[in-house]
Design a protein around this motif. Structure first.
Motif, short mmCIF file in Angstrom:
data_model
loop_
_atom_site.label_atom_id
_atom_site.label_comp_id
_atom_site.label_asym_id
_atom_site.label_seq_id
_atom_site.Cartn_x
_atom_site.Cartn_y
_atom_site.Cartn_z
N SER A 459 0.83 -1.21 0.00
CA SER A 459 0.00 0.00 0.00
C SER A 459 0.86 1.26 0.00
CB SER A 459 -0.93 0.00 1.22
OG SER A 459 -1.86 -1.06 1.15
N ILE A 460 1.94 1.26 0.80
CA ILE A 460 2.84 2.41 0.85
C ILE A 460 3.56 2.58 -0.48
CG2 ILE A 460 4.95 3.30 1.94
CD1 ILE A 460 4.00 1.85 4.51
N THR A 461 4.03 1.48 -1.05
CA THR A 461 4.74 1.54 -2.33
C THR A 461 3.84 2.11 -3.43
OG1 THR A 461 6.05 -0.40 -1.69
CG2 THR A 461 6.04 0.19 -4.02
N VAL A 462 2.60 1.66 -3.46
CA VAL A 462 1.65 2.15 -4.46
C VAL A 462 1.44 3.66 -4.30
CG1 VAL A 462 -0.77 2.11 -5.15
CG2 VAL A 462 0.47 -0.02 -4.86
N PHE A 463 1.29 4.12 -3.06
CA PHE A 463 1.05 5.55 -2.82
C PHE A 463 2.21 6.39 -3.34
CE2 PHE A 463 1.13 9.38 -0.16
CZ PHE A 463 -0.18 9.82 -0.31
N ILE A 464 3.44 5.96 -3.06
CA ILE A 464 4.61 6.71 -3.51
C ILE A 464 4.76 6.62 -5.03
CG2 ILE A 464 7.14 6.83 -3.40
CD1 ILE A 464 6.93 5.77 -0.52
N ALA A 465 4.57 5.42 -5.58
CA ALA A 465 4.74 5.23 -7.02
C ALA A 465 3.71 6.02 -7.82
CB ALA A 465 4.64 3.75 -7.36
N LEU A 466 2.47 6.08 -7.32
CA LEU A 466 1.43 6.82 -8.05
C LEU A 466 1.76 8.31 -8.13
CD1 LEU A 466 -2.06 5.36 -7.07
CD2 LEU A 466 -1.09 5.59 -9.35
N GLN A 467 2.33 8.86 -7.05
CA GLN A 467 2.70 10.27 -7.09
C GLN A 467 3.79 10.52 -8.12
OE1 GLN A 467 2.88 12.67 -3.54
NE2 GLN A 467 2.14 10.99 -2.28
N ILE A 765 10.56 -0.27 4.50
CA ILE A 765 10.71 -1.11 3.31
C ILE A 765 9.89 -0.54 2.15
CG2 ILE A 765 10.39 -3.43 2.39
CD1 ILE A 765 10.67 -4.48 5.24
N GLY A 766 8.67 -0.09 2.44
CA GLY A 766 7.83 0.48 1.39
C GLY A 766 8.43 1.72 0.77
N TYR A 771 10.85 4.23 -3.79
CA TYR A 771 11.91 5.00 -4.45
C TYR A 771 12.43 4.24 -5.68
CZ TYR A 771 16.39 7.27 -5.29
OH TYR A 771 17.44 7.91 -5.87
N ILE A 772 12.58 2.92 -5.55
CA ILE A 772 13.02 2.12 -6.70
C ILE A 772 12.01 2.22 -7.83
CG2 ILE A 772 13.48 -0.23 -7.50
CD1 ILE A 772 14.57 -0.83 -4.68
N ALA A 789 16.01 12.31 -7.48
CA ALA A 789 15.82 12.90 -6.16
C ALA A 789 14.85 12.04 -5.34
CB ALA A 789 15.29 14.31 -6.29
N ILE A 790 15.19 11.82 -4.08
CA ILE A 790 14.34 11.01 -3.20
C ILE A 790 13.04 11.77 -2.93
CG2 ILE A 790 14.15 9.95 -0.92
CD1 ILE A 790 17.18 9.67 -0.91
#
Length: 830
Positions: A459-467, A765-766, A771-772, A789-790
């Protein structure tokens, strides 16, 4: 009970809380996939609409075509659209900005909405009628009205010098005032429109050529069709102009002499889209898997009883599958309906907040039609959404059912199937018992902990990736980076002194100033550049140019392509970068041109310079203002040795970049006074250009954020659902803890620590995985994988939301359970 299959329905009603939680997970997962599938269609359409506004509804344009070539293109069945226009010539508005007049043939004007958008009056229809942008009229000092006459002095030059330039003055009738289109400020040309038939009246036959816009019927064969046309009609490669912004938005593969061309053969855009879609689906599926795994594992005693009375493995599988299917039969249609309604609500809310003009349409009706066309329910997408949810639910239930079916009935009915291994532990002081006990609980059932954390991670990965994914939806990103600085201050006559550069750099509003020095030398009768000695011979018709760049300009121009040692060599005055001339042809015969190779050494004004890099074609062309280029050899050096080579110490152009949030009006006043200090100085502000580009992305950003926030909300609900299930399945354990004397306060702290550990671990981890994913997503804009940029803000948002959701999901059910009687807690089945 007539059939063991009826046990599935009884189990659903017997374990109501778990059934409701699984049903909620199915609904939310189906909602997520439905919303994403429906909204991406609109986002894609908006991106294409943005690209059309920026570069026109065309794939490419063939420049300077004669009547026979135009006729051949019109007869080519491979082309779905062929539109022609005639360029009548240009006139100078400022030293950095020209006005070009175009006569559109037929309906060709309709494919350029940004250049033909009428603010007042109408588009010209008859010969000698004219429509000009509002800002152009201000440059011309025109204070008349629609219907008045306006006189323009124009000059038309032909490509490849096939004829002398033609100058003329003509009287036009102003029929319309166009919306100002500041995108042309970057290229230095803004467009006016004349009525059809004007070119024949004003231009000699020798200067009537057509610019032909095309679209191909087969998008996948676009490049091969263009190459074939170029070969058959003998079109020079420089006379094919690709609409790269639109081609990139449409995902059409092409090859062009440009760093923006997507000729790598590998679409990072497609990879980014697939990656985000996969993450969303995986996050949705893991929630279902987690809840079902916990639910089925909790019923292992019941499965052991069924095995003891003669139940077979296949029958246990069927019971679990039927339970999941029944929940999916209810949850999937509800999720599809709610997802469709939610997506429509997101679109309606986003589009209702801003003006339709920002969506690059004329009115709200056109906007709604565009959205409706691309957001209508697609049967295939709905089927895929439901199928994915069902498949993940099956995968979630079957492994747990299989492990339950393989357990010995005696061990399953005894209530334990775990072997306890005692390890020697070092004696140490427990500083916080609740935190220590929470860590022990997490280690006690590592499988459950891992699955719960994995659900949160996704869920965290999806939130960051979508942005990060919203950035690649911006078709204007390449244009936003195509100009250096916020202003262009130019003087092509006397130039600027080093003191003027320092004055500009010391202004408190200025962050940096890129400065360029420019000297052009024509060939004399002896075939040598007049005014400078060089150690090599130029080919006929070529010029020699020396260009000096300061540090800020070098950072922009080749900062990432030259190593630190090479930059140091440049600044020491021992090296240069060379741009070779563009090859030209006379008829079908290509003419010879000078070609200097990297690694060689050239002599300029008695100085030996090592050539670090060479640039070819239009790549890396440097000039002053926006007046085009003069073909020749460009030797680009550091400004510290420019005076040594040319005998001049003045700069021709400054490109200042301002600090954020400065007062533009105050700086405009400063620039006006600055320009008055040096006669012949003009300046051009890119403020309106940048604003127009940002507005062109506003609608996509608004819709994308609506999608992100809603998917984020679903992710939070899934986190709450997962943690709630984890807590609720441990009612008996909580009762035992209270029975041996644990206070309600200590119980709260223990489980809150568990929730915090879940959230913090998943956030770390997310964030790394997010970031990846961002690296791969950003590669879609540059076609290269590199560190970016992170996304600190996105990571902090995701971390706060995840930890907060975990604590909330822990506190709410724990309050209810802690209020239960200890005896009831221990005896509770669910």
């Amino acid at each position: 009970m007539k059939s063991y299959r009826a046990l599935a329905i009884k189990e659903l009603f017997a374990q109501r809380v778990t059934s409701v939680l699984v049903l909620i997970a199915v609904i939310l997962s189906t909602m997520m996939t439905t919303i994403v599938g429906q909204s991406l269609g609109v986002l894609t359409a908006m991106r294409e609409q943005q690209a059309i506004a920026l570069g026109g509804n065309r794939y490419a344009t063939f420049l300077q075509m004669d009547a026979d070539q135009l006729h051949a293109l019109q007869q080519d069945e491979r082309l779905s659209y062929v539109g022609a226009s005639i360029y009548l010539g240009s006139m100078e508005l400022t030293s950095s900005l020209n006005l070009g007049l175009t006569e559109y043939q037929g309906d060709n004007a309709s494919i350029y909405p940004s250049s033909t958008n009428i603010k007042e009056g109408k588009l010209p229809q008859a010969p000698m009628e004219l429509a000009l942008p509002e800002d152009v009229l201000q440059y011309l000092g025109f204070d008349g009205n629609i219907g008045d006459t306006i006189s323009l002095s124009l000059e038309k030059s032909l490509r490849h010098n096939i004829a002398d330039s033609y100058s003329y003055t003509a009287e036009f009738v102003l029929t319309g005032i166009l919306e100002s289109n500041y995108l042309g400020y970057v290229s230095g040309t803004v467009t006016g429109v004349v009525g059809e038939g004007t070119a024949i009246q004003l231009l000699p036959q020798s200067h009537i050529y057509y610019n032909v816009d095309i679209r191909t019927a087969d998008k996948s064969a676009f490049q091969s069709i263009v190459d074939d046309i170029n070969g058959k009609l003998q079109i020079h490669e420089l006379d094919t102009s690709y609409n790269m912004v639109y081609l990139n938005a449409m995902g059409i593969s092409y090859t062009a002499d440009s760093e923006d061309a997507n000729d790598t053969g590998f679409s990072f855009m497609a990879v980014a889209g697939i990656l985000v879609a996969f993450l969303i689906l995986l996050a949705a599926g893991l929630v279902i898997y987690n809840i079902l795994k916990i639910s089925v594992s909790k019923r292992m005693k019941g499965y052991g009883t069924l095995r003891a009375i003669g139940g077979e493995k296949g029958q246990l599988y069927q019971i679990v599958v039927i339970e999941v299917i029944l929940l999916c039969v209810i949850g999937i249609p509800v999720g599809m309906l709610l997802g469709s309604l939610s997506a429509s609500g997101i679109l309606a809310a986003a589009t209702g907040l801003i003006s339709p003009e920002l969506f690059l349409v004329q009115n709200a009706t056109e906007l709604q039609a565009l959205i409706a066309e691309n957001s209508s329910l697609k049967v295939i997408s709905l089927i895929i959404s439901g199928a994915i949810t069902l498949i993940f639910a099956m995968f979630a239930a079957l492994p747990a059912a299989r492990s339950a079916a393989k357990v010995s009935p005696i061990m399953a009915m005894s209530g334990t199937n775990l072997k306890i291994h005692r390890r020697k532990r070092r004696t140490r002081k427990i500083r916080n018992f609740e935190a220590y006990y929470a860590r022990l609980n997490l280690k006690r059932n590592k499988g459950r902990t891992a699955i719960t954390v994995l659900s949160l991670i996704m869920s965290i990965t999806v939130f960051i990736a979508l942005q990060g994914f919203t950035t690649i939806l911006n078709a204007a990103s390449a244009l936003q980076e195509s100009h250096l600085g916020d202003y262009q201050i130019t003087n092509e006559t006397v130039g600027f002194s080093a003191d003027a550069l320092r004055e500009l750099q010391e202004n408190e509003s200025v962050q940096s100033v890129a400065a360029i020095q420019f000297s052009l030398y024509e060939q004399n009768e002896a075939g040598k550049p007049d005014g400078i000695d060089i150690g090599f011979a130029l080919k006929p018709g070529e010029t020699f140019q020396v260009i000096g760049l300061n540090d800020e300009y070098w950072d922009y121009f080749m900062g990432s392509e030259l190593s630190a040692d090479q930059l140091e060599e440049l600044k020491s005055g021992n090296a240069c970068v060379v741009r070779n001339p563009i090859s030209v042809s006379y008829g079908e015969e290509p003419l010879e041109f000078t070609s200097i190779e990297a690694g060689s050494t050239i002599c300029v004004a008695g100085a030996d310079l090592a050539v670090l890099e060479t640039l070819d074609g239009y790549e890396g062309y440097l000039g002053i203002g926006n007046g085009g280029f003069t073909n020749g050899v460009q030797v680009i050096v550091d400004d510290s040795i420019y005076e040594q080579l040319t005998g001049k110490n003045t700069y021709s152009e400054f490109l200042p970049t301002l600090n954020k949030d400065v007062d533009r009006e105050t700086f405009d006043t400063f620039v006006e006074d600055f320009c008055k200090q040096t006669p012949g100085t003009t300046f051009l502000s890119y403020e309106e250009t940048d604003q127009q580009l940002q507005e062109s992305f506003a609608q996509i950003q608004m819709l994308a954020w609506g999608l992100i926030l809603f998917v984020g909300l679903i992710g939070i609900l899934n986190i709450i659902n997962t943690v709630y299930t984890n807590i609720h399945t441990r009612v008996t354990e909580i009762g035992m803890q209270r029975a041996i004397g644990m206070s309600a306060s200590s119980l709260y702290k223990t489980f809150l620590w568990e929730g915090a550990y879940y959230g913090i671990t998943a956030s770390v981890i997310g964030s790394i995985l997010g970031y990846i994913c961002t690296i791969f997503i950003e590669a879609a804009t540059s076609d290269t994988i590199q560190l970016v940029a992170i996304p600190v803000v996105s990571i902090l948002e995701a971390t706060l939301l995840a930890v907060g959701a975990c604590l909330l999901a822990t506190a709410i059910p724990l309050r209810k359970i802690s209020n239960m009687s200890i005896v009831d807690s221990i005896e509770t089945i669910e």
